[in-house]
Scaffold this active site. Structure first.
Site, PDB file in Angstrom:
ATOM      1  N   THR A   9       0.848  -1.199   0.000  1.00 21.51           N
ATOM      2  CA  THR A   9       0.000   0.000   0.000  1.00 21.51           C
ATOM      3  C   THR A   9       0.877   1.240   0.000  1.00 21.51           C
ATOM      4  O   THR A   9       1.961   1.234   0.592  1.00 21.51           O
ATOM      5  CB  THR A   9      -0.941   0.043   1.223  1.00 21.51           C
ATOM      6  OG1 THR A   9      -1.684   1.273   1.189  1.00 21.51           O
ATOM      7  CG2 THR A   9      -0.209  -0.052   2.549  1.00 21.51           C
ATOM      8  N   ASP A  72      -8.054  -3.763   1.357  1.00 13.78           N
ATOM      9  CA  ASP A  72      -8.957  -2.857   0.660  1.00 13.78           C
ATOM     10  C   ASP A  72     -10.047  -2.527   1.660  1.00 13.78           C
ATOM     11  O   ASP A  72     -10.566  -3.416   2.351  1.00 13.78           O
ATOM     12  CB  ASP A  72      -9.536  -3.479  -0.601  1.00 13.78           C
ATOM     13  CG  ASP A  72     -10.072  -2.388  -1.516  1.00 13.78           C
ATOM     14  OD1 ASP A  72      -9.264  -1.550  -1.969  1.00 13.78           O
ATOM     15  OD2 ASP A  72     -11.287  -2.348  -1.768  1.00 13.78           O
ATOM     16  N   SER A  73     -10.334  -1.253   1.801  1.00 18.00           N
ATOM     17  CA  SER A  73     -11.239  -0.857   2.873  1.00 18.00           C
ATOM     18  C   SER A  73     -12.101   0.299   2.408  1.00 18.00           C
ATOM     19  O   SER A  73     -11.861   0.901   1.357  1.00 18.00           O
ATOM     20  CB  SER A  73     -10.425  -0.463   4.107  1.00 18.00           C
ATOM     21  OG  SER A  73      -9.346   0.373   3.754  1.00 18.00           O
TER      22      SER A  73
HETATM   23  P1  IMP Z   1      -8.403   1.838  -0.541  1.00 18.71           P
HETATM   24  O1  IMP Z   1      -8.540   0.639   0.378  1.00 18.71           O
HETATM   25  O2  IMP Z   1      -6.989   2.150  -0.855  1.00 18.71           O
HETATM   26  O3  IMP Z   1      -9.299   1.730  -1.732  1.00 18.71           O
HETATM   27  O4  IMP Z   1      -8.865   3.135   0.284  1.00 18.71           O
HETATM   28  C1  IMP Z   1      -9.787   3.054   1.298  1.00 18.71           C
HETATM   29  C2  IMP Z   1     -10.301   4.439   1.665  1.00 18.71           C
HETATM   30  O5  IMP Z   1     -11.339   4.249   2.640  1.00 18.71           O
HETATM   31  C3  IMP Z   1      -9.261   5.327   2.342  1.00 18.71           C
HETATM   32  O6  IMP Z   1      -8.563   6.135   1.432  1.00 18.71           O
HETATM   33  C4  IMP Z   1     -10.141   6.166   3.274  1.00 18.71           C
HETATM   34  O7  IMP Z   1     -10.761   7.197   2.555  1.00 18.71           O
HETATM   35  C5  IMP Z   1     -11.213   5.162   3.692  1.00 18.71           C
HETATM   36  N1  IMP Z   1     -10.753   4.431   4.890  1.00 18.71           N
HETATM   37  C6  IMP Z   1     -10.345   3.130   4.965  1.00 18.71           C
HETATM   38  N2  IMP Z   1      -9.962   2.814   6.209  1.00 18.71           N
HETATM   39  C7  IMP Z   1     -10.105   3.931   6.929  1.00 18.71           C
HETATM   40  C8  IMP Z   1      -9.831   4.240   8.294  1.00 18.71           C
HETATM   41  O8  IMP Z   1      -9.354   3.419   9.099  1.00 18.71           O
HETATM   42  N3  IMP Z   1     -10.124   5.494   8.661  1.00 18.71           N
HETATM   43  C9  IMP Z   1     -10.637   6.439   7.827  1.00 18.71           C
HETATM   44  N4  IMP Z   1     -10.869   6.227   6.548  1.00 18.71           N
HETATM   45  C10 IMP Z   1     -10.608   4.967   6.088  1.00 18.71           C
END
Ligand code: IMP
Length: 201
Positions: A9, A72-73
């Site tokens: 990441t 992925d979150s």
């Molecule tokens: P990705 O997993 O890279 O697609 O991005 C996940 C997005 O979800 C992040 O850029 C945040 O905007 C949001 N996100 C995921 N986890 C958290 C967290 O622990 N706190 C706040 N926002 C989160």
């Protein structure tokens, strides 16, 4: 020699949290910045968290030859039909404007039920992957509170607590967050007989 575990990441907030969450495991944690040749992260072309986590982990594991972990979150707001969901990082151009847009879109519905969701994928250099789920329930509130964490944390009031995710200490967030739950499930797997066999395969 201690085996390496690569965190796939580029998100600095995630790297910090994942490092803390994995520190008790017998791995040397490596980030993309530590590699001589930094591999490019693949596009997130999946339609689920699990697909995206597996794409990121398996592509980077195959490129680097290292055991790789990716997550992925996203934030799911129930009255928005679980949006922004897997598109949370792309909901608007930066963290501040994403929260502003969420507030505009929710308007009078605030405070409103939401949850953070995370899928962690582990991948071997063969590309074979396993995935693990975690979630954390709460509410979106109308003002920003706290300076910790990242992303939507300042407006996410954690269920059962009087604090937003950004008001928690990192130890508290690492107890109950969606990412902590998914990482703990992945750690439990790696320490199990099945997991140890998989790591050797
Ligand atoms: P990705 O997993 O890279 O697609 O991005 C996940 C997005 O979800 C992040 O850029 C945040 O905007 C949001 N996100 C995921 N986890 C958290 C967290 O622990 N706190 C706040 N926002 C989160």
């Amino acid at each position: 020699m201690v085996a390496k575990l690569l965190l796939a990441t580029g998100n600095k907030g995630k790297v910090r949290e994942l490092r803390e969450l994995l520190c008790d495991l017998d791995f040397s944690i490596v980030t993309l910045d530590d590699l001589d040749e930094r591999p490019e992260m693949p596009d997130e072309t999946g339609v689920t968290y699990e697909e995206n986590a597996k794409i990121k982990a398996s592509v980077i594991a195959q490129k680097t030859g290292l055991l790789t972990l990716a997550d992925d979150s996203g934030l799911e707001v129930l009255c928005l039909g679980n949006r922004p969901g897997i598109h949370s990082a792309r909901y608007d151009k930066d963290e501040q404007s994403r929260i502003d847009k969420l507030h505009r879109e929710l308007g009078a519905r605030i405070p409103t039920a939401a949850r953070f969701v995370c899928v962690v994928a582990l991948s071997l250099p063969t590309g074979d992957s396993r995935s693990f789920y975690g979630e954390c329930k709460g509410q979106i509130i109308g003002e920003r509170r706290g300076a910790g964490g990242f992303g939507y944390d300042p407006v996410f009031l954690v269920e059962g607590m009087e604090k937003t995710m950004a008001q928690l200490s990192s130890a508290e967030k690492n107890e109950l967050s969606h990412r902590a739950r998914a990482v703990r499930a992945s750690a439990k797997f790696m320490l199990s007989p099945e997991g140890k066999e998989w790591l050797q395969s």
